[in-house]
Design a protein around this motif. Structure first.
Motif, PDB file in Angstrom:
ATOM      1  N   GLY A   1      -0.601   6.550  -2.032  1.00 15.40           N
ATOM      2  CA  GLY A   1      -1.596   7.158  -1.148  1.00 15.40           C
ATOM      3  C   GLY A   1      -1.918   8.614  -1.424  1.00 15.40           C
ATOM      4  O   GLY A   1      -2.109   9.398  -0.502  1.00 15.40           O
ATOM      5  N   PRO A   2      -2.000   9.009  -2.708  1.00 14.06           N
ATOM      6  CA  PRO A   2      -2.314  10.418  -2.979  1.00 14.06           C
ATOM      7  C   PRO A   2      -3.783  10.676  -2.671  1.00 14.06           C
ATOM      8  O   PRO A   2      -4.587   9.742  -2.603  1.00 14.06           O
ATOM      9  N   ASN A   3      -4.121  11.921  -2.466  1.00 18.91           N
ATOM     10  CA  ASN A   3      -5.511  12.282  -2.242  1.00 18.91           C
ATOM     11  C   ASN A   3      -6.050  12.956  -3.487  1.00 18.91           C
ATOM     12  O   ASN A   3      -5.458  13.908  -3.996  1.00 18.91           O
TER      13      ASN A   3
ATOM     14  N   TYR B   1     -11.088   7.582   8.956  1.00 16.50           N
ATOM     15  CA  TYR B   1      -9.918   7.019   8.267  1.00 16.50           C
ATOM     16  C   TYR B   1      -9.692   5.572   8.728  1.00 16.50           C
ATOM     17  O   TYR B   1      -9.462   4.675   7.915  1.00 16.50           O
TER      18      TYR B   1
ATOM     19  N   HIS C   1       4.052  12.881  -0.599  1.00 16.41           N
ATOM     20  CA  HIS C   1       3.697  11.610  -1.228  1.00 16.41           C
ATOM     21  C   HIS C   1       4.848  11.029  -2.042  1.00 16.41           C
ATOM     22  O   HIS C   1       4.806   9.887  -2.460  1.00 16.41           O
TER      23      HIS C   1
ATOM     24  N   ASP D   1      -9.736   2.055   6.619  1.00 15.41           N
ATOM     25  CA  ASP D   1      -8.590   1.153   6.550  1.00 15.41           C
ATOM     26  C   ASP D   1      -8.957  -0.267   6.998  1.00 15.41           C
ATOM     27  O   ASP D   1      -8.439  -1.249   6.460  1.00 15.41           O
TER      28      ASP D   1
ATOM     29  N   TYR E   1       2.527  -1.339   4.476  1.00 13.08           N
ATOM     30  CA  TYR E   1       2.065   0.038   4.307  1.00 13.08           C
ATOM     31  C   TYR E   1       3.266   0.958   4.299  1.00 13.08           C
ATOM     32  O   TYR E   1       4.051   0.958   5.249  1.00 13.08           O
TER      33      TYR E   1
ATOM     34  N   GLN F   1       1.872   8.647  10.981  1.00 12.53           N
ATOM     35  CA  GLN F   1       0.625   7.880  11.038  1.00 12.53           C
ATOM     36  C   GLN F   1       0.805   6.551  11.776  1.00 12.53           C
ATOM     37  O   GLN F   1      -0.055   5.667  11.721  1.00 12.53           O
TER      38      GLN F   1
ATOM     39  N   HIS G   1      -4.037   2.974  -3.415  1.00 18.41           N
ATOM     40  CA  HIS G   1      -4.944   3.344  -2.318  1.00 18.41           C
ATOM     41  C   HIS G   1      -5.242   4.851  -2.292  1.00 18.41           C
ATOM     42  O   HIS G   1      -4.837   5.591  -1.390  1.00 18.41           O
TER      43      HIS G   1
ATOM     44  N   ASP H   1       0.883  -1.167   0.000  1.00 16.38           N
ATOM     45  CA  ASP H   1       0.000   0.000   0.000  1.00 16.38           C
ATOM     46  C   ASP H   1       0.920   1.216   0.000  1.00 16.38           C
ATOM     47  O   ASP H   1       1.570   1.510   0.994  1.00 16.38           O
TER      48      ASP H   1
ATOM     49  N   VAL I   1       3.948   4.565   4.538  1.00 21.86           N
ATOM     50  CA  VAL I   1       3.232   5.797   4.876  1.00 21.86           C
ATOM     51  C   VAL I   1       4.082   6.639   5.843  1.00 21.86           C
ATOM     52  O   VAL I   1       4.913   6.091   6.583  1.00 21.86           O
TER      53      VAL I   1
ATOM     54  N   PHE J   1      -1.871   3.226  12.468  1.00 24.18           N
ATOM     55  CA  PHE J   1      -1.716   1.858  11.974  1.00 24.18           C
ATOM     56  C   PHE J   1      -1.602   0.845  13.116  1.00 24.18           C
ATOM     57  O   PHE J   1      -2.070  -0.288  12.987  1.00 24.18           O
TER      58      PHE J   1
HETATM   59  N1  ARG Z   1      -4.047   9.287   1.666  1.00 20.40           N
HETATM   60  C1  ARG Z   1      -3.302   9.174   2.880  1.00 20.40           C
HETATM   61  C2  ARG Z   1      -2.550  10.477   3.166  1.00 20.40           C
HETATM   62  O1  ARG Z   1      -2.329  11.268   2.274  1.00 20.40           O
HETATM   63  C3  ARG Z   1      -2.304   8.047   2.847  1.00 20.40           C
HETATM   64  C4  ARG Z   1      -2.907   6.681   2.680  1.00 20.40           C
HETATM   65  C5  ARG Z   1      -2.054   5.606   3.257  1.00 20.40           C
HETATM   66  N2  ARG Z   1      -2.615   4.294   3.161  1.00 20.40           N
HETATM   67  C6  ARG Z   1      -3.598   3.842   3.947  1.00 20.40           C
HETATM   68  N3  ARG Z   1      -4.056   2.644   3.742  1.00 20.40           N
HETATM   69  N4  ARG Z   1      -4.082   4.540   4.925  1.00 20.40           N
HETATM   70  O2  ARG Z   1      -2.171  10.683   4.287  1.00 20.40           O
END
Ligand code: ARG
Length: 589
Positions: free
Chosen positions: A122-124, A324, A133, A328, A346, A352, A159, A119, A348, A356
């Protein structure tokens, strides 16, 4: 192919066994005194207690069995009881021959191949891809390539974050700007336009301005929340808008990742798993995992041994909204269903980490994933500017990925043009390749969890522990190969790797033989920097050899051909490793 060090261990273990000692004492390690020997075994020291003998006596016994073995040029016992070994040149050369003869350089998977979901990225959606990212993409891509090279079945999942408040913000902002759009008409029943009411450029401007406004205007913030809620509960018009946002955004993201040489096997998104949530939550209630806390629904995940308290994992907020963590968990439900993976990794931001920990514990405790599934968190640190603060552009804004890539590419381009070594167009292409290597190596060569300083000047230097230095080494090999190929009297295809003729050649050969160790430890420790370290050491070993050896002026043709074979192998090893790290070398630079 068996790792060289394991082969030697077997021989030394046999030596111990032949003398009547415990076989397992024969474990061999790399020498920590490379000036004295190449490999060492410290088993005699441990044996001393067991057999009530002086360690040197045991070491001497074992050495007695080793001498005469063709694998060693030298095996000696030194006080207080070390066994020091040097490999025979012929054995090492033969080992490299085997490596070279194998399509995969003799690398085989260790243990049973796993199914691994990674995973990363992880872009938004609708938010510009920024350097935060970047690390995830670079580190995740290299873990994917590494795992795959080692024979694992890997599924890289981007993701996408597409289900959060950013959607409501954009929807509300759009409503203010273009209230006449059909998406906002309450009882509209017709079809919606196929064309999105914005371009990517507009979209990228809409989000930041909506986000800024929500911070100043409470009424707007509330509306954005409501819009998010409505979207998540199936409002037709909002869903249609969301679809536009998604499409426009995803094609832009794909372009960006392509520029980075990063690819995903699946483009799953947070919204895909929302359907799993009701049943998942229901089950957690029924089975007694979930409890109510101040109106919210939570699962306790603290453990007695926690040094710091781990708060409960929240499933639903008091207004019934999901979080969130809920998404997940639902994603884990889906991953189990679709892939039944052995491991999920993951990649990340390490900030975070608590999230997790909560999600992993909750998933294990409630049986969302099977007990044997490994849930791993590879948390990375922040990329800072030279001032030690999170990286910003010169004008102080958050640096966008495209600009970053361009900036580093431009810096390399200027450098190439200074040397006037290339036509302009070639220089552009080459600069892009070198720039990418500089960027990726600059990131990957640091231990992932640590913050690091993004320093363009250092990253693009052709000397030192940098991407361009590694590329330069490969380019140097290519150029020697080309010169050799142009010789009229070379004996084609006859070369064999010969026992090393000098210390620097031996050191180079030893370094080549350690490729498998480097890959396996980078994989098991989830540490691409270990692979960078290897690539750097191998490049150093090669350059030392190169400076001390007259390759093109060698008059012994067999020896010269052997050098060329060795060079070819070094190149393959380097190219394979940098491909795993996610970049490639140009022909010239
Ligand atoms: N979109 C999230 C961010 O920008 C990261 C995602 C990471 N992956 C996950 N499964 N939560 O912080």
């Amino acid at each position: 192919m068996k790792k060289l060090i394991d082969r030697i261990t077997e021989i030394v273990e046999q030596g111990f066994a032949d003398c009547g000692y415990e076989r397992s004492l024969g474990k061999v390690t790399l020498s920590n005194r490379p000036d004295l020997c190449e490999y060492q075994c410290n088993g005699a020291m441990a044996g001393a207690k067991l057999y009530k003998k002086a360690p040197i006596v045991i070491a001497n016994d074992v050495v007695g069995k080793l001498s005469g073995n063709e694998v060693f040029e030298e095996a000696g016992a030194v006080n207080p009881g070390f066994i020091n070994m040097k490999l025979s040149g012929a054995f090492l050369a033969e080992y490299l021959e085997q490596m070279d003869g194998d399509e995969r350089l003799g690398i085989c998977p260790e243990g049973k191949p796993e199914t691994i979901v990674i995973d990363y990225g992880g872009p938004n959606v609708a938010k510009p891809l920024h350097v935060g990212h970047l690390r995830s993409a670079i580190i995740g891509e290299s873990m994917k390539r590494l795992s795959r090279f080692l024979g694992h079945k890997v599924i890289g999942d981007v993701h996408l974050g597409d289900w959060g408040l950013q959607m409501g913000l954009i929807i509300e902002e759009l409503r203010e700007r273009q209230p006449e759009l059909p998406y906002f008409k309450e009882d509209y029943e017709g079809g919606y336009p196929e064309e999105a009411p914005f371009t990517i450029g507009e979209l990228e401007e809409i989000y930041p301005s909506a986000s800024a406004r929500s911070k100043m205007d409470e009424g707007f913030a509330k509306k954005a929340h409501d819009a998010t809620f409505k979207l998540q509960n199936g409002n037709r018009g909002y869903l249609a808008l969301w679809n536009h946002i998604l499409n426009v955004s995803v094609s832009d993201l794909k372009k960006n990742y392509e520029n980075l040489g990063v690819t995903f096997d699946i483009w799953k998104k947070e919204s895909d798993v929302q359907g799993y949530i009701p049943a998942m939550v229901e089950r957690m209630k029924e089975e007694g995992f979930a409890r109510e806390s101040q109106g919210a629904l939570v699962v306790d995940v603290s453990e007695e041994t926690d040094a710091k308290e781990v708060p409960p994992c929240i499933l639903l907020k008091s207004d019934g909204a999901t979080l969130y963590s809920t998404t997940d968990l639902a994603t884990l439900v889906e991953r189990e269903k679709l892939f039944a993976p052995d491991r999920i990794l993951y990649v990340v931001d390490k900030r975070q980490s608590l999230h997790f920990t909560q999600v992993f514990r909750c998933a294990k405790k409630t049986g969302i994933v099977r007990p044997q599934v490994k849930l791993d968190f590879l948390g990375f640190g922040t990329m800072n500017g030279r001032d030690g603060k999170p990286f910003k552009t010169r004008d102080g804004g958050i640096m966008r990925l495209e600009y970053l890539i361009r900036e580093i590419g431009d810096a390399v381009y200027e450098k190439i043009m200074e040397n006037k070594s290339m036509e302009e167009e070639d220089a552009r292409e080459t600069a892009k390749m070198i720039g990418l290597a500089a960027l990726k190596y600059g990131d990957l060569s640091n231990q992932a969890a640590k913050d690091y300083v993004f320093d363009v000047d250092r990253f693009i230097s052709f000397e030192g522990d940098t991407g361009p230095y590694i590329l330069y080494t490969i380019v140097r090999i290519k150029s020697i190969q080309a010169r050799y190929a142009a010789l009229s009297d070379r004996r084609e295809g006859e070369g064999r790797i010969l026992p090393a003729a000098s210390e620097s050649e031996k050191a180079l050969q030893l370094m080549v033989s350690r490729m498998q160790d480097a890959l396996l430890s980078a994989f098991s420790e989830q540490a691409p920097h270990k692979l960078c370290q290897y690539v750097y050491e191998l490049s150093n070993a090669f350059n030392k050899f190169y400076h001390e050896t007259k390759i093109m002026a060698e008059t012994d043709q067999e020896r010269q051909a052997a050098y060329i074979r060795l060079l070819g192998l070094v190149r393959r090893v380097l190219e394979t490793c940098i491909d795993i790290l996610g970049f490639e070398a140009p022909d010239r630079m």
